[in-house]
Design a protein around this motif. Structure first.
Motif, PDB file in Angstrom:
ATOM      1  N   PRO A 242      50.324  10.840 -48.355  1.00 57.93           N
ATOM      2  CA  PRO A 242      50.157  11.744 -46.520  1.00 57.93           C
ATOM      3  C   PRO A 242      50.464  10.183 -45.838  1.00 57.93           C
ATOM      4  N   GLY A 243      51.081  10.374 -44.365  1.00 56.76           N
ATOM      5  CA  GLY A 243      51.430   9.561 -44.022  1.00 56.76           C
ATOM      6  C   GLY A 243      50.280   8.689 -43.528  1.00 56.76           C
ATOM      7  N   ALA A 244      50.262   7.937 -42.510  1.00 60.16           N
ATOM      8  CA  ALA A 244      48.668   7.011 -41.992  1.00 60.16           C
ATOM      9  C   ALA A 244      47.512   7.896 -41.596  1.00 60.16           C
ATOM     10  N   VAL A 245      46.835   8.121 -42.639  1.00 61.17           N
ATOM     11  CA  VAL A 245      45.313   9.292 -42.939  1.00 61.17           C
ATOM     12  C   VAL A 245      44.695   8.075 -41.471  1.00 61.17           C
ATOM     13  N   TYR A 246      44.257   9.226 -39.951  1.00 58.89           N
ATOM     14  CA  TYR A 246      43.711   8.046 -38.752  1.00 58.89           C
ATOM     15  C   TYR A 246      42.543   9.260 -39.239  1.00 58.89           C
ATOM     16  N   GLY A 247      41.520   8.730 -38.547  1.00 56.56           N
ATOM     17  CA  GLY A 247      40.014   9.346 -38.251  1.00 56.56           C
ATOM     18  C   GLY A 247      39.346   8.579 -37.851  1.00 56.56           C
ATOM     19  N   PRO A 248      37.863   9.122 -38.295  1.00 55.79           N
ATOM     20  CA  PRO A 248      36.639   7.884 -38.092  1.00 55.79           C
ATOM     21  C   PRO A 248      36.554   6.752 -39.444  1.00 55.79           C
ATOM     22  N   GLY A 249      37.328   5.260 -38.535  1.00 55.55           N
ATOM     23  CA  GLY A 249      36.995   4.675 -39.401  1.00 55.55           C
ATOM     24  C   GLY A 249      38.292   3.695 -40.091  1.00 55.55           C
ATOM     25  N   ASP A 250      39.450   4.677 -40.042  1.00 54.16           N
ATOM     26  CA  ASP A 250      41.019   4.488 -40.495  1.00 54.16           C
ATOM     27  C   ASP A 250      40.905   2.827 -40.289  1.00 54.16           C
ATOM     28  N   GLU A 251      42.029   1.854 -40.917  1.00 54.09           N
ATOM     29  CA  GLU A 251      42.126   0.601 -41.087  1.00 54.09           C
ATOM     30  C   GLU A 251      43.324   0.548 -39.301  1.00 54.09           C
ATOM     31  N   THR A 252      44.050   1.476 -38.927  1.00 50.61           N
ATOM     32  CA  THR A 252      45.318   1.218 -38.179  1.00 50.61           C
ATOM     33  C   THR A 252      44.607   1.210 -36.194  1.00 50.61           C
ATOM     34  N   ILE A 253      44.166   3.207 -36.347  1.00 51.05           N
ATOM     35  CA  ILE A 253      44.290   3.413 -34.931  1.00 51.05           C
ATOM     36  C   ILE A 253      42.896   3.347 -34.583  1.00 51.05           C
ATOM     37  N   SER A 254      42.310   3.838 -35.653  1.00 48.00           N
ATOM     38  CA  SER A 254      40.910   3.028 -35.042  1.00 48.00           C
ATOM     39  C   SER A 254      40.335   1.347 -34.524  1.00 48.00           C
ATOM     40  N   LEU A 255      41.113   1.239 -34.963  1.00 47.54           N
ATOM     41  CA  LEU A 255      41.473  -0.340 -34.989  1.00 47.54           C
ATOM     42  C   LEU A 255      42.183  -0.917 -33.761  1.00 47.54           C
ATOM     43  N   LEU A 256      42.460   0.390 -33.425  1.00 43.73           N
ATOM     44  CA  LEU A 256      43.425  -0.309 -32.391  1.00 43.73           C
ATOM     45  C   LEU A 256      42.699   0.421 -30.840  1.00 43.73           C
ATOM     46  N   LEU A 257      41.681   1.271 -31.173  1.00 45.77           N
ATOM     47  CA  LEU A 257      40.806   1.854 -30.536  1.00 45.77           C
ATOM     48  C   LEU A 257      39.950   0.853 -30.127  1.00 45.77           C
ATOM     49  N   LYS A 258      39.394  -0.460 -31.029  1.00 43.54           N
ATOM     50  CA  LYS A 258      38.483  -0.995 -30.885  1.00 43.54           C
ATOM     51  C   LYS A 258      38.630  -2.096 -29.963  1.00 43.54           C
ATOM     52  N   PHE A 259      40.692  -2.177 -29.954  1.00 41.30           N
ATOM     53  CA  PHE A 259      41.128  -3.396 -29.300  1.00 41.30           C
ATOM     54  C   PHE A 259      41.141  -3.155 -28.176  1.00 41.30           C
ATOM     55  N   ILE A 260      41.071  -1.859 -27.564  1.00 42.27           N
ATOM     56  CA  ILE A 260      41.482  -1.418 -25.982  1.00 42.27           C
ATOM     57  C   ILE A 260      39.806  -1.254 -25.839  1.00 42.27           C
ATOM     58  N   ARG A 261      38.874  -0.826 -26.134  1.00 43.08           N
ATOM     59  CA  ARG A 261      37.683  -1.107 -25.714  1.00 43.08           C
ATOM     60  C   ARG A 261      36.923  -2.679 -25.730  1.00 43.08           C
TER      61      ARG A 261
END
Length: 512
Positions: free
Chosen positions: A145-164
């Motif tokens: 799989p490519g980068a799997v994103y969802g609740p608590g993943d280490e890539t896109i969820s991290l970017l979401l927390k950064f933005i907020r």
């Protein structure tokens, strides 16, 4: 079909188990804390407590299963206990051996897109694990799989927390390195289908989402979703490499220190290497999500909008410093409202009651209902979230979400008194990290007390009554034993809410 599944509590497993249950399969969840981990899932999931690093009990775990779905793996080492060699390679070897000793069931191995060409230590370990699976004396299938994103993943969820939450968001160079993320529920559906597709055995299939994106593109999209767009802070590759290496040096001392402070490095050497290499399909026509499976891909924008309200809770006991309990309450008299009616009114008009903006993002809910995530804003700190995880007639319990300045639980409660209703707010929390701990010790505690007293006064006004004794407060610091017990109770609340939501999703009746 009975399936032995590892890695069931991570992002991929969180998507896979509901999809497998919906397809009518039974799951045997293998983990070190299996009895606790299965509590978040409905009937059809049984526990098997074992450690992939101790293979003696693994053949028994496989017994009676028609398929093994091996998801468990790490993308970050914590030597000497947790390394790529021990977990990604050794765990796969042990599970393959257990399968061969217990009837050779169909072996589905979750690898990683780029395992065959990546130079990171993570990708090299995944390639070695693939080579072990290919020697398995039974039917096997490898999915990359490519980068799997969802609740608590280490890539896109991290970017979401950064933005907020951050005043500025770091990006490596110009942030245009390409990757092709895959929504966790899509990959869960792939795995649920793959266990029945024996004709695919002996293949290595690459699975990715429909959109090629980049860090800056994801940040732009998240900025529109959250209505918050802090400036970007470009970090040269060489400086990011120095920072990652420093955190990992001396046996990971830097990372351990950050964890003790409630912080984490935004990137490590393996993740940085993977980012620089890019994570996209070499041939767009080879995407098995479309060519081999019947899964309708989730567009990136849709996935990001769903993710915005799905980050995991962070209960007390997972932060920094002492866990403190504060109760703000008032004896309201007279009032024509019953305790249940008053609480319902408070939750319906929660944005009026709270002293801070409490619907801070476009489309954010304005009423507190079970399972709903509320988004607020703190001046100078960004956005925060809490989720309503428990709702009874006279009690509503919110748990803080990752990125909140506190790791805690907030309870609104009402009780009948001889002359009216007692309304109380109970906050049990600790600071999420050392920066928030310092803020609480300087000005945060006084501001917090003032805010909660204001909330109680607004509820008094909303009730139509008065509080002759005013707003009262109780405060204490919890012992370690009390914190442990509280953390367990909060996790049970969260698990029950998740279990009930999954039951509704798959259409099964509660059986716990």
């Amino acid at each position: 079909m009975k399936i032995l599944l590892t890695g069931g509590t991570g992002v991929i497993g969180t998507g896979a188990i509901p999809a497998m249950l919906k397809a009518g399969h039974e799951i045997r969840l293998l983990s070190r804390h299996a009895d606790r981990d299965v509590s978040r899932f409905p009937a059809g999931v049984e526990s098997f407590t074992a450690d992939l690093g101790e293979p003696g009990s693994l053949p028994q775990a496989v017994q009676g299963c028609e398929a093994i779905v091996h998801i468990a793996g790490i993308v970050e080492e914590r030597p000497p206990e947790i390394t790529f060699e021990k977990i990604n390679v050794g765990g796969t070897r042990a599970l393959c051996a257990a399968g061969e000793a217990a009837g050779r069931p169909y072996f589905l191995h979750v690898s990683s897109l780029g395992a065959d060409r990546g130079e990171s230590e993570y990708h090299r370990s995944k390639l070695r694990a693939e080579q072990i699976v290919q020697r398995y004396h039974g039917p096997w299938l490898i999915l990359r799989p490519g980068a799997v994103y969802g609740p608590g993943d280490e890539t896109i969820s991290l970017l979401l927390k950064f933005i907020r939450h951050l005043p500025a968001v770091p990006i490596v160079d110009d942030g245009t390195q390409p990757f092709q993320p895959l929504w966790f529920e899509d990959f869960g559906a792939v795995l649920a289908e793959a266990v029945t597709r024996r004709e695919l055995a002996g293949q290595i299939l690459e699975v990715a989402g429909p959109d090629i994106t980049s860090t800056v593109d994801v940040l732009d999209r998240l900025a529109r979703i959250t209505d918050r767009n802090p400036p970007r802070l470009p970090v040269p590759t060489w400086l990011a490499q120095v920072g990652a290496s420093s955190a990992e040096s001396a046996g990971g001392f830097g990372e351990k220190l950050l964890r003790q402070l409630g912080l984490s490095a935004p990137i490590n050497s393996a993740k940085l290497q993977m980012l620089l290499e890019g994570s996209v399909l070499g041939n767009p026509q080879s995407n098995a999500l479309i060519s081999a499976f019947t899964v309708a891909p989730t567009p990136l924008q849709d996935g990001l909008e769903q993710l915005a309200d799905q980050l995991p809770e962070r209960p007390p006991g997972e932060g920094v410093g002492a866990v403190e309990r504060s109760v703000y309450f008032a004896e309201i008299e007279p009032t024509t409202l019953s305790p249940a009616e008053l609480l319902s009114l408070v939750l319906e008009r929660i944005t009026e009651v709270m002293p801070l903006e409490f619907a801070a993002e476009p489309g954010a809910p304005t009423r507190a209902e079970l399972g709903v995530t509320m988004t607020g804003a703190i001046p100078g700190r960004g956005h925060f979230q809490v989720r309503l995880d428990e709702r009874t007639e006279t009690r509503a319990t919110f748990v803080t979400i990752e990125g909140h300045p506190l790791a805690g639980v907030l309870t609104f409660s009402t009780d009948a008194t001889p002359r009216g209703v007692r309304f109380a707010i109970e906050l049990v929390a600790q600071s999420a990290n050392v920066a928030d701990w310092l803020a609480m010790r300087t000005f945060g505690r006084a501001m917090q007390s003032s805010n909660w007293r204001a909330v109680v006064r607004r509820v008094i006004a909303l009730s139509g009554g008065e509080a002759p004794q005013g707003v009262q407060k109780q405060h204490e610091t919890l012992s370690e034993e009390d914190v442990t017990a509280l953390t367990g109770r909060v996790r049970e609340l969260v698990a029950r809410r998740e279990r009930e939501e999954t039951e509704q999703e798959i259409g099964s009746a509660p059986d716990h």
